[in-house]
Design an enzyme around this catalytic site. Structure first.
Site, PDB file in Angstrom:
ATOM      1  N   GLU A  60       0.747  -1.206  -0.050  1.00  0.00           N
ATOM      2  CA  GLU A  60      -0.119   0.220  -0.149  1.00  0.00           C
ATOM      3  C   GLU A  60       0.879   1.282  -0.212  1.00  0.00           C
ATOM      4  O   GLU A  60       1.695   1.296   0.847  1.00  0.00           O
ATOM      5  CB  GLU A  60      -0.847  -0.115   1.128  1.00  0.00           C
ATOM      6  CG  GLU A  60      -1.985  -1.221   1.082  1.00  0.00           C
ATOM      7  CD  GLU A  60      -2.675  -1.356  -0.287  1.00  0.00           C
ATOM      8  OE1 GLU A  60      -3.251  -0.351  -0.578  1.00  0.00           O
ATOM      9  OE2 GLU A  60      -2.782  -2.189  -0.837  1.00  0.00           O
ATOM     10  N   CYS A  99      -1.939   9.073   4.076  1.00  0.00           N
ATOM     11  CA  CYS A  99      -1.743   8.769   2.455  1.00  0.00           C
ATOM     12  C   CYS A  99      -3.172   9.306   1.958  1.00  0.00           C
ATOM     13  O   CYS A  99      -3.161   9.656   0.777  1.00  0.00           O
ATOM     14  CB  CYS A  99      -1.680   7.264   2.543  1.00  0.00           C
ATOM     15  SG  CYS A  99      -2.823   6.346   3.400  1.00  0.00           S
TER      16      CYS A  99
HETATM   17  P1  NAD Z   1       8.851   4.720   3.569  1.00  0.00           P
HETATM   18  O1  NAD Z   1       8.403   4.261   2.049  1.00  0.00           O
HETATM   19  O2  NAD Z   1       9.803   5.734   3.408  1.00  0.00           O
HETATM   20  O3  NAD Z   1       8.860   3.589   4.515  1.00  0.00           O
HETATM   21  C1  NAD Z   1       8.150   2.882   4.869  1.00  0.00           C
HETATM   22  C2  NAD Z   1       9.056   1.691   5.453  1.00  0.00           C
HETATM   23  O4  NAD Z   1       9.786   0.934   4.507  1.00  0.00           O
HETATM   24  C3  NAD Z   1       9.738   2.126   6.990  1.00  0.00           C
HETATM   25  O5  NAD Z   1       9.626   0.942   7.760  1.00  0.00           O
HETATM   26  C4  NAD Z   1      11.354   2.048   6.212  1.00  0.00           C
HETATM   27  O6  NAD Z   1      12.155   1.804   7.352  1.00  0.00           O
HETATM   28  C5  NAD Z   1      10.989   0.740   5.256  1.00  0.00           C
HETATM   29  N1  NAD Z   1      12.181   0.959   4.273  1.00  0.00           N
HETATM   30  C6  NAD Z   1      13.021   1.878   3.787  1.00  0.00           C
HETATM   31  N2  NAD Z   1      13.909   1.295   2.919  1.00  0.00           N
HETATM   32  C7  NAD Z   1      13.462   0.050   2.735  1.00  0.00           C
HETATM   33  C8  NAD Z   1      14.045  -1.056   1.800  1.00  0.00           C
HETATM   34  N3  NAD Z   1      14.846  -0.812   0.993  1.00  0.00           N
HETATM   35  N4  NAD Z   1      13.514  -2.401   1.998  1.00  0.00           N
HETATM   36  C9  NAD Z   1      12.469  -2.574   2.985  1.00  0.00           C
HETATM   37  N5  NAD Z   1      12.219  -1.475   3.649  1.00  0.00           N
HETATM   38  C10 NAD Z   1      12.489  -0.294   3.769  1.00  0.00           C
HETATM   39  O7  NAD Z   1       7.376   5.356   3.817  1.00  0.00           O
HETATM   40  P2  NAD Z   1       7.229   6.424   5.280  1.00  0.00           P
HETATM   41  O8  NAD Z   1       7.883   7.653   5.131  1.00  0.00           O
HETATM   42  O9  NAD Z   1       7.548   5.519   6.337  1.00  0.00           O
HETATM   43  O10 NAD Z   1       5.702   6.617   4.988  1.00  0.00           O
HETATM   44  C11 NAD Z   1       4.925   7.587   4.221  1.00  0.00           C
HETATM   45  C12 NAD Z   1       4.508   6.771   3.002  1.00  0.00           C
HETATM   46  O11 NAD Z   1       3.569   5.869   3.184  1.00  0.00           O
HETATM   47  C13 NAD Z   1       3.734   7.928   2.280  1.00  0.00           C
HETATM   48  O12 NAD Z   1       4.078   7.759   0.864  1.00  0.00           O
HETATM   49  C14 NAD Z   1       2.412   7.477   2.372  1.00  0.00           C
HETATM   50  O13 NAD Z   1       1.473   7.823   1.311  1.00  0.00           O
HETATM   51  C15 NAD Z   1       2.387   5.820   2.572  1.00  0.00           C
HETATM   52  N6  NAD Z   1       1.417   5.466   3.148  1.00  0.00           N
HETATM   53  C16 NAD Z   1       0.363   4.748   2.358  1.00  0.00           C
HETATM   54  C17 NAD Z   1      -0.660   4.130   3.017  1.00  0.00           C
HETATM   55  C18 NAD Z   1      -1.851   3.146   2.142  1.00  0.00           C
HETATM   56  O14 NAD Z   1      -2.569   2.626   2.891  1.00  0.00           O
HETATM   57  N7  NAD Z   1      -1.572   3.209   1.153  1.00  0.00           N
HETATM   58  C19 NAD Z   1      -0.971   4.462   4.572  1.00  0.00           C
HETATM   59  C20 NAD Z   1       0.072   4.890   5.297  1.00  0.00           C
HETATM   60  C21 NAD Z   1       1.256   5.639   4.602  1.00  0.00           C
END
Ligand code: NAD
Length: 529
Positions: free
Chosen positions: A286, A320
């Protein structure tokens, strides 16, 4: 007897007893800030001595928790430990697993304000936003427990003579759960709980911006009786340990919520079969959004302006589902810009532990910088700042709620997810034009339309291509069971969290067909005759 699912009620903090309870929880949590927490693999507490600190975004020198940076070797060990635990956990009857979740639900309810207080300190949620996050976590827990009971019940199949056929849902294996920081309890808990109630085992790697609330949840799982190894707690840089967890041959699936960039990376890496790998890894991803609210000429403009402002600036626009584009019919454009600006100016920005605060700091220094850069880019592209625009990074990462009018379709802030308190206002020539603009990004998460015209509402139902469409209401605030949540296009795999289809993503269906001996299904034969 099982009662019907009901959403957890939000707390009314205008009642003194509730406000008192929240103040007490904040006081308690304040006394526990700055502690150090271990990794937990197979129940073993591990310290690496290499520490990452989680900070209060509204008071950036205040340490909320100190966490271990896992090594690649420990990441591999976590997957292998979860794989071992799967052998027994997958055989625990579904109803027992559901019972365990009901116990977790009860503990979450008892500690509601304390959990919310952790989020106030760790991610800068206002009281109401933190309370909403906790309520959603409780709902996920209760809802998925009930759903497991449903999935475990006899599944309807067409009957034929001479055979007994049964379809059962069985777990997948080791799931790597990677949540974002913005719903650091609800989303993190939701993906973890869905995984374990379906019989999978988990490596949980919370965001480095919100590990403390995840650890508090992990402790609740232990207290409720989740056996060692079923959930393994792993902190560390996403970039460093993330790839190892995703790539491991024994990883069966990844449940991810976060940005499009990381989601696509995970999807790509998971698609590559590693040596010794026995399956196609499943990815539930997501991702981001560029959500729009369309305001038509024929609507109550005050209600629409309130809906836009609430959707745009709740939790600093870091949802999001947040409205980051208001697409306004030309006939009402000027008055809408005025109404939106007026309401935005009234938002009180400050310390989230203060009950009167509506909006607080953005998550971290990196976000502070990129959000401010987006505001500059918008101005450079001809955007007109009609509210906010200022920032103060002294004490914490504070950015004023900012409204930029006269943004044109295709411009940077109209296309890219900013994930902060910045709203782009765009003029549309008519309703068709508004829908075209709304659908004109890579994303497709949430959207809303304000109009009194039934024909336009019907048109939006068909043409507005988003996973969650809201008509004549704001585009945030999805409720478990009521508004199953997930997006189209680059917003993700449309998993519909909090809905009836969700648990199916964490299981595979097995059909067992048994030939019956003559006479054994006589009753069935009689019906057939
Ligand atoms: P992010 O993508 O920066 O990080 C998400 C997670 O991924 C974190 O736990 C991070 O440590 C991990 N991560 C980072 N690099 C990685 C890698 N190479 N391999 C595996 N994991 C890795 O996102 P964020 O800043 O934590 O959250 C904000 C984003 O999330 C926004 O884009 C928002 O729209 C989205 N979001 C979407 C929903 C939905 O339901 N669609 C809900 C909440 C947030």
């Amino acid at each position: 007897m099982q009662t019907e699912f009901r959403n957890e009620a939000f707390t009314d903090f205008s009642k003194e007893e509730n406000a008192r309870a929240m103040r007490a929880a904040l006081e308690k949590v304040k006394g526990e800030l700055g502690r150090e927490y271990p990794l937990v693999i197979g129940g073993e507490r591990i310290e690496t001595g290499n520490i990452l600190e989680s900070l209060n975004p509204a008071n950036k020198t205040q340490i909320v928790g100190r966490f271990q940076k896992a090594t690649e070797e420990l990441a591999r060990r976590a997957v292998e430990t979860a794989d071992e635990a799967f052998k027994t956990w997958s055989r625990v009857p579904p109803k027992e697993r559901a019972e365990l979740l009901f116990r977790v639900t009860n503990i979450l309810r008892e500690r509601k304000h304390e959990l919310s207080a952790w989020m106030v300190y760790e991610v800068g949620k206002s009281w109401a936003e933190a309370d909403g996050d906790t309520a959603e976590a409780i709902d996920f827990c209760d809802f998925y427990a009930r759903e497991m009971v449903r999935y475990a019940s006899e599944q309807p199949l067409t009957k034929i003579e001479g055979e007994d056929n049964q379809l059962t849902y069985i777990p997948l294996g080791v799931g790597v759960v990677i949540p974002p920081w913005n719903f650091p309890l609800a989303i993190m808990a939701g993906m973890t709980l869905a995984s374990i109630v379906t019989g999978n085992t988990v490596v949980l790697k919370p965001s480095s911006d919100a590990p403390t609330i995840a650890f508090k949840f992990f402790e609740i799982l232990e207290e409720a009786g989740v056996p060692a190894g079923v959930v393994n707690f792993m902190t560390g840089s996403g970039a460093e340990v993330g790839d190892v967890l995703v790539d491991h041959a024994r990883t069966r699936y990844v449940a991810f919520t976060g940005s499009m960039e990381i989601g696509l990376r995970i999807n790509e890496r998971a698609a590559k079969a590693q040596e010794g790998q026995m399956w196609i890894k499943r990815v539930v991803a997501e991702m981001g959004g560029k959500d729009a609210i369309i305001v038509d000429s024929e609507t109550n403009l005050d209600e629409a302006a309130t809906g836009v402002v609430q959707s745009a600036f709740g939790f600093q626009g870091q949802k999001c589902s947040a409205c980051s584009r208001a697409i306004i019919h030309a006939e009402v454009y000027d008055s809408m810009v005025e109404k939106i600006a007026e309401r935005t100016e009234k938002i009180k920005v400050g310390d989230p532990s203060d009950a009167a605060t509506n909006m607080s700091a953005v998550i971290n220094g990196k976000a502070f910088k990129t959000i401010n850069e987006y505001i500059e880019k918008a101005k450079a592209e001809g955007g007109r700042v009609v509210a906010g625009g200022g920032a103060d990074g002294e004490l914490g990462f504070f950015i004023e709620p900012t409204v930029i009018a006269d943004v044109r379709p295709g411009q940077i802030i109209e296309q890219e997810e900013i994930f902060g308190p910045v709203l782009a206002v765009i003029k549309a020539q008519d309703f068709d034009d508004a829908l075209r603009i709304a659908n004109g990004t890579r994303y497709g998460l949430t959207g809303a339309v304000y109009t009194n015209d039934e024909a336009k509402l019907e048109q939006a139902r068909h043409e507005f291509h988003v996973g969650n469409l809201y008509l004549n209401r704001k585009c945030t605030g999805a409720l478990v069971g009521v508004h199953p949540f997930g997006g189209f296009n680059m917003s993700g795999t449309d998993s519909k969290a909090g809905g009836r289809d969700y648990l199916g993503l964490f299981m595979q269906a097995k059909l067992v067909s048994t030939k019956t001996r003559a006479g054994e299904n006589a009753k069935q034969k009689r019906t057939a005759i």
